[in-house]
Scaffold this active site. Structure first.
Site, PDB file in Angstrom:
ATOM      1  N   LYS A  83     -44.224-114.073 103.738  1.00 12.77           N
ATOM      2  CA  LYS A  83     -44.116-112.684 103.266  1.00 12.77           C
ATOM      3  C   LYS A  83     -43.846-111.787 104.464  1.00 12.77           C
ATOM      4  O   LYS A  83     -44.607-111.784 105.451  1.00 12.77           O
ATOM      5  CB  LYS A  83     -45.457-112.265 102.672  1.00 12.77           C
ATOM      6  CG  LYS A  83     -45.411-111.887 101.219  1.00 12.77           C
ATOM      7  CD  LYS A  83     -46.819-111.459 100.827  1.00 12.77           C
ATOM      8  CE  LYS A  83     -46.878-110.939  99.445  1.00 12.77           C
ATOM      9  NZ  LYS A  83     -48.223-110.434  99.138  1.00 12.77           N
TER      10      LYS A  83
HETATM   11  C1  E4P Z   1     -48.391-108.716  96.195  1.00  6.00           C
HETATM   12  O1  E4P Z   1     -47.934-109.769  96.605  1.00  6.00           O
HETATM   13  C2  E4P Z   1     -49.616-108.067  96.686  1.00  6.00           C
HETATM   14  O2  E4P Z   1     -50.515-109.056  97.108  1.00  6.00           O
HETATM   15  C3  E4P Z   1     -50.361-107.299  95.644  1.00  6.00           C
HETATM   16  O3  E4P Z   1     -49.743-107.375  94.375  1.00  6.00           O
HETATM   17  C4  E4P Z   1     -50.791-105.933  96.064  1.00  6.00           C
HETATM   18  O4  E4P Z   1     -51.455-105.323  95.005  1.00  6.00           O
HETATM   19  P1  E4P Z   1     -52.462-104.089  95.179  1.00  6.00           P
HETATM   20  O5  E4P Z   1     -51.670-102.839  95.149  1.00  6.00           O
HETATM   21  O6  E4P Z   1     -53.370-104.188  93.977  1.00  6.00           O
HETATM   22  O7  E4P Z   1     -53.193-104.295  96.480  1.00  6.00           O
END
Ligand code: E4P
Length: 217
Positions: A83
């Site tokens: 990522k």
């Molecule tokens: C995506 O890969 C992230 O881990 C995640 O969806 C972030 O979500 P949040 O806004 O609830 O932290």
């Protein structure tokens, strides 16, 4: 639409994997930090349970640092997806890493222009953060719809991964929008099983059966 679990909690991952529901897992530094284990240990543990893509996020913000971390992560298991944050260095690293056949999930995407850059840089997955856009009074799901349309019109292979999911209706909307993947926190996935009429209906069926069950023998 594929279902990913948005967590680094191994018990939750094992639980939903045992239902045959998991196509992949997304983690981020905040989710790993909550677990109190090292990133390497947890990503290897998750990859041993889940066959599909498992996202592990880089901590470096400079180009070379991103490449070094990404190459290390990619060696942990064949299903690791690195990522990268949607920054200029992140986009540059994405192009380099996909050229080495390392899978990339571009994260922290909040606009269609950022999504276009990610797709052009060869990302496998592009993650719009729906809930965080809703939090600032924007319409997160309209970004998902835009991305699905723009990627389709241009025949780009990148998959739209709807992220930052806050309630079950987000999941349904992502499916209606044609997102290739939605990543769901365990608590939201649990809510998707439940409907009060299912519970009421089952209780009624069992009560009716109880009245006649002795006559069935
Ligand atoms: C995506 O890969 C992230 O881990 C995640 O969806 C972030 O979500 P949040 O806004 O609830 O932290």
């Amino acid at each position: 639409m594929q279902i990913f679990l948005d967590t680094a909690n191994l018990e939750e991952i094992k639980k939903y994997a045992s239902y045959g529901l998991l196509d992949g897992v997304t983690t981020n530094p905040s989710l790993i930090a909550k677990e109190g284990v090292s990133l390497e240990k947890r990503i290897k543990e998750i990859c041993a349970v889940v066959d599909g893509p498992v996202s592990a996020e880089v901590l470096a913000t400079d180009y070379q640092g991103m490449l070094d971390e990404a190459r290390t992560y990619a060696g942990w298991a064949p299903n690791v997806f690195v990522k990268l944050p949607l920054t200029m260095n992140g986009i540059k690293a994405c192009r380099t890493l996909t050229g080495e056949s390392i899978h990339v999930n571009m994260t922290l995407v909040f606009s269609i222009n950022q999504a276009i850059l990610a797709a052009k840089a060869g990302a496998d997955l592009v993650s719009p953060f729906v809930g965080r856009l809703d939090d600032i009074s924007e319409d997160g799901m309209s970004l998902v719809r835009d991305m699905v349309q723009v990627f389709r019109i241009n025949s780009w292979g990148a998959k739209v991964l709807a992220a930052s999911i806050r309630h079950p209706e987000h999941v349904a909307e992502a499916a209606r929008a044609g997102a290739g993947i939605v990543t769901i926190p365990p608590a939201i996935l649990e809510q998707m099983f439940v409907h009060p009429l299912t519970e009421k209906g089952l209780a009624q069926f069992l009560a009716d059966w109880e009245k006649v069950k002795d006559k069935q023998k």
